[in-house]
Scaffold this active site. Sequence first.
Site, PDB file in Angstrom:
ATOM      1  N   ASP A   1      -4.012   2.429  -4.962  1.00 42.53           N
ATOM      2  CA  ASP A   1      -2.643   2.409  -4.429  1.00 42.53           C
ATOM      3  C   ASP A   1      -2.289   1.130  -3.675  1.00 42.53           C
ATOM      4  O   ASP A   1      -1.343   1.125  -2.902  1.00 42.53           O
ATOM      5  CB  ASP A   1      -2.388   3.648  -3.541  1.00 42.53           C
ATOM      6  CG  ASP A   1      -2.885   3.473  -2.119  1.00 42.53           C
ATOM      7  OD1 ASP A   1      -3.882   2.766  -1.926  1.00 42.53           O
ATOM      8  OD2 ASP A   1      -2.251   4.049  -1.208  1.00 42.53           O
ATOM      9  N   GLU A   2      -3.043   0.046  -3.894  1.00 41.52           N
ATOM     10  CA  GLU A   2      -2.675  -1.175  -3.170  1.00 41.52           C
ATOM     11  C   GLU A   2      -2.908  -2.424  -4.013  1.00 41.52           C
ATOM     12  O   GLU A   2      -3.773  -2.448  -4.885  1.00 41.52           O
ATOM     13  CB  GLU A   2      -3.439  -1.282  -1.842  1.00 41.52           C
ATOM     14  CG  GLU A   2      -4.920  -1.342  -2.017  1.00 41.52           C
ATOM     15  CD  GLU A   2      -5.696  -1.496  -0.727  1.00 41.52           C
ATOM     16  OE1 GLU A   2      -5.286  -2.262   0.154  1.00 41.52           O
ATOM     17  OE2 GLU A   2      -6.736  -0.843  -0.639  1.00 41.52           O
TER      18      GLU A   2
ATOM     19  N   ASP B   1       0.866  -1.191   0.000  1.00 44.75           N
ATOM     20  CA  ASP B   1       0.000   0.000   0.000  1.00 44.75           C
ATOM     21  C   ASP B   1       0.900   1.238   0.000  1.00 44.75           C
ATOM     22  O   ASP B   1       1.797   1.363   0.833  1.00 44.75           O
ATOM     23  CB  ASP B   1      -0.901  -0.021   1.247  1.00 44.75           C
ATOM     24  CG  ASP B   1      -1.949   1.075   1.211  1.00 44.75           C
ATOM     25  OD1 ASP B   1      -3.143   0.746   1.202  1.00 44.75           O
ATOM     26  OD2 ASP B   1      -1.566   2.264   1.203  1.00 44.75           O
TER      27      ASP B   1
HETATM   28  N1  DCP Z   1      -8.646   8.374  -0.851  1.00 41.66           N
HETATM   29  C1  DCP Z   1      -9.706   9.276  -0.987  1.00 41.66           C
HETATM   30  N2  DCP Z   1     -10.681   9.337  -0.022  1.00 41.66           N
HETATM   31  C2  DCP Z   1     -10.621   8.531   1.081  1.00 41.66           C
HETATM   32  C3  DCP Z   1      -9.561   7.597   1.234  1.00 41.66           C
HETATM   33  C4  DCP Z   1      -8.573   7.561   0.242  1.00 41.66           C
HETATM   34  O1  DCP Z   1      -9.759  10.006  -1.976  1.00 41.66           O
HETATM   35  N3  DCP Z   1     -11.568   8.613   2.014  1.00 41.66           N
HETATM   36  C5  DCP Z   1      -7.587   8.361  -1.888  1.00 41.66           C
HETATM   37  C6  DCP Z   1      -6.447   9.266  -1.488  1.00 41.66           C
HETATM   38  C7  DCP Z   1      -5.364   8.330  -1.022  1.00 41.66           C
HETATM   39  C8  DCP Z   1      -5.633   7.076  -1.840  1.00 41.66           C
HETATM   40  O2  DCP Z   1      -7.050   7.048  -2.046  1.00 41.66           O
HETATM   41  O3  DCP Z   1      -4.059   8.869  -1.243  1.00 41.66           O
HETATM   42  C9  DCP Z   1      -5.168   5.799  -1.191  1.00 41.66           C
HETATM   43  O4  DCP Z   1      -5.881   5.580   0.022  1.00 41.66           O
HETATM   44  P1  DCP Z   1      -5.203   5.033   1.324  1.00 41.66           P
HETATM   45  O5  DCP Z   1      -6.298   4.656   2.258  1.00 41.66           O
HETATM   46  O6  DCP Z   1      -4.184   3.995   0.995  1.00 41.66           O
HETATM   47  O7  DCP Z   1      -4.490   6.312   1.977  1.00 41.66           O
HETATM   48  P2  DCP Z   1      -3.082   6.951   1.674  1.00 41.66           P
HETATM   49  O8  DCP Z   1      -2.299   6.175   0.661  1.00 41.66           O
HETATM   50  O9  DCP Z   1      -3.279   8.389   1.324  1.00 41.66           O
HETATM   51  O10 DCP Z   1      -2.376   6.914   3.092  1.00 41.66           O
HETATM   52  P3  DCP Z   1      -1.721   5.648   3.838  1.00 41.66           P
HETATM   53  O11 DCP Z   1      -0.275   5.995   3.963  1.00 41.66           O
HETATM   54  O12 DCP Z   1      -2.418   5.590   5.157  1.00 41.66           O
HETATM   55  O13 DCP Z   1      -1.980   4.437   2.991  1.00 41.66           O
HETATM   56 MG    MG Z   2      -2.132   4.130   0.856  1.00 38.87          MG
END
Ligand code: DCP
Ligand code: MG
Length: 363
Positions: free
Chosen positions: A116-117, A18
């Site tokens: 992203d995963e 992720d």
């Molecule tokens: N995303 C979004 N709205 C949300 C959750 C996520 O638009 N409620 C988008 C933005 C994030 C991406 O999806 O960058 C990936 O979600 P993740 O849950 O993996 O969160 P991040 O990658 O941003 O942070 P982490 O480091 O916790 O994985």
């Molecule tokens: Mg993420």
Amino acid sequence: MEPGIAQRTSQRIILHLDMDSFYASVEMQERPGLRGKPVVIGADPDNGKGRGVVATCSYEARAFGIRSAMPISQAFVLCPHAVFLPPDIPRYVKASADVMLILKAQGFPIQQVSIDEAFLDVSQMGTFPAASDLAARIKDTILSRFGLTCSIGLAPTKVVAKIASDVNKPDGLTIVEPENIFSFLAPMPVRKIPGIGKKAEADLFELGIRTIRDLTTFDIQVLIARFGRSAIALKDVAAGIDTSEVKEQDVVKSISRETTFTNDTDDEQLVAATIDKLAEEVCRNLSDEDLHCRTVTVKVRYQGFVTKTKARTLPHYTGDRATVRTCAHSLLCDIFDGRKIRLIGVRLSSFDKHDARQMILGV
Ligand code: DCP
Ligand code: MG
């Protein structure tokens, strides 16, 4: 360790990757001046009066308590000096495709589960130390090619690998070998189990269940009476039992886009123009994914959060923008009752080619 777990699961090694603070990291990579700063990606904060939500934020912004899905107005209160940026979805889709190419190039079964995963079934590596070397190489490659960090979990099951990738974020590599599954899971809050949201967490709390250990020892009949058959699957997950496989061909379920108006509106021209823009954007994503759809859905959230949706299934698959736009307008006419609108959205689904992932691109 509970007897039997290692035996049931030792043959598989699953990797879950992720990306860290994905949208924010892409922005920070492309604008080095942003590195080390609190960066928030989402709706316009409009000096604290903004009405949308946070998509994500950098870890520096998380130190102020900012989180995904939080109202942008709240994020502004928590950290008014943060750098607030609007999402640039095409850029993140491109960065995602770049990362996924690196993963595909490893030659293992792969299942992308969000932008992203992804899961990889790396059982062929044979041992956890060998799989761990592979994971470290993947992290290095993604960092050196794209300047982005990610977190990886390695475990005998998908659920445990997913939980493991999350525990040492950012830039983590967490290995849970079969004999450690129970000690790894037991102290975790139940919320860490994928699929347990706020509501299920509160229901479990009411029964006195806070940790995964509590879940494993709780009377299954009482759980079934409260949650139905899904209680059995929940008990299994808590005990580290999860036979689900890395599915190579993940089916695309939907592509959607929605927007919150700056002020609740009943201005028909503004609403119509917004529907046009959203239809255009989902059609662009549809074409990027090389897909055609049959079902168009329009969502309208009125003042006071009352939400209505209406879907129409077309006689043929289409990628034609004018067709989607016309259909979205007609659906909007069916559900627009003259009240002020807070949010509208367009979703495309029922795809004819199953080679990509679900994309939810809400702002
Ligand atoms: N995303 C979004 N709205 C949300 C959750 C996520 O638009 N409620 C988008 C933005 C994030 C991406 O999806 O960058 C990936 O979600 P993740 O849950 O993996 O969160 P991040 O990658 O941003 O942070 P982490 O480091 O916790 O994985
Ligand atoms: Mg993420």
